[in-house]
Design an enzyme around this catalytic site. Structure first.
Site, PDB file in Angstrom:
ATOM      1  N   HIS A  73       0.652  -1.140  -0.030  1.00  0.00           N
ATOM      2  CA  HIS A  73      -0.009   0.085  -0.149  1.00  0.00           C
ATOM      3  C   HIS A  73       0.883   1.323  -0.014  1.00  0.00           C
ATOM      4  O   HIS A  73       0.551   2.423   0.199  1.00  0.00           O
ATOM      5  CB  HIS A  73      -0.961   0.112   1.077  1.00  0.00           C
ATOM      6  CG  HIS A  73      -1.988  -1.084   1.110  1.00  0.00           C
ATOM      7  ND1 HIS A  73      -2.865  -1.178   0.020  1.00  0.00           N
ATOM      8  CD2 HIS A  73      -2.081  -2.098   1.944  1.00  0.00           C
ATOM      9  CE1 HIS A  73      -3.788  -2.339   0.587  1.00  0.00           C
ATOM     10  NE2 HIS A  73      -3.125  -3.016   1.211  1.00  0.00           N
ATOM     11  N   CYS A  74       2.089   1.319  -0.496  1.00  0.00           N
ATOM     12  CA  CYS A  74       2.786   2.346  -0.460  1.00  0.00           C
ATOM     13  C   CYS A  74       2.759   2.930  -1.915  1.00  0.00           C
ATOM     14  O   CYS A  74       2.583   2.394  -2.713  1.00  0.00           O
ATOM     15  CB  CYS A  74       4.365   1.699  -0.546  1.00  0.00           C
ATOM     16  SG  CYS A  74       5.614   3.076  -0.516  1.00  0.00           S
TER      17      CYS A  74
END
Length: 192
Positions: A73-74
């Protein structure tokens, strides 16, 4: 009876010597193979969302290595696509790409299955992804401790480390350096 025993011993003796000589050669080959493995890669790690373990020593012996700490989820997760392109372009030229998911920066899934879905389904990753590890601090995986000693610990997700096959050259690139940038591609070509 004594003659039969003597004949049997004589007949078996050359076989025994051949078997021992064969095992010495095998041991020698194993020593040679392990000598090509970088000391800090002597680990077996579980593949992402799998039961199978991967002997990193055998997997990387004699090859240049690209090690990346990842997080699903970066904001840099789209780099998975460029890393996959690098993997496909250079795997036959002696480069091994290994992704290590990590939640050290609080951007990874809690469940390995979800991480695997994001990597393999959403981004089409075929390069080696391993189970999540810590990448900095006292709990850092030994591979990342060594990389930190050689260069620097990851300051965020998608730090990239290029390691030459002989281990004498270790280059690091921060998250903002894209794997398909000219700078990075040049470094890959130089390390090969």
């Amino acid at each position: 009876m004594k003659n039969l025993l003597l004949i049997t011993l004589i007949a078996l003796t050359p076989f025994t010597f051949k078997a021992q000589a064969g095992s010495v050669i095998t041991e020698s080959n194993n020593v040679e193979a392990s000598s090509q493995c970088l000391a800090f890669m002597q680990h077996s790690e579980k593949k992402l969302h799998a039961k199978e373990k991967l002997d990193l020593c055998k997997f990387t012996a004699g090859k240049a290595i690209l090690i990346v700490n990842t997080a699903s989820h970066c904001g840099f997760a789209p780099q998975f696509t460029a890393l996959e392109t690098i993997h496909k372009a250079y795997k036959d030229k002696g480069l091994v790409v290994i992704g290590f998911p990590s939640n050290d920066f609080f951007q990874e899934e809690d469940n390995e299955k979800d991480t695997a879905d994001i990597c393999f389904v959403n981004y089409g990753v075929t390069f080696t992804m391993l189970s999540p590890v810590h990448v900095f601090g006292s709990e850092a995986h030994p591979i990342f401790k060594q990389l930190a000693d050689e260069t620097t610990a990851p300051k965020w997700n998608f730090y990239k480390y290029l390691v030459s096959a002989d281990g004498k050259t270790v280059k690091h690139f921060n998250s903002r350096v894209k794997p398909d940038s000219k700078e990075f591609i040049n470094a890959v070509n130089e390390i090969l």
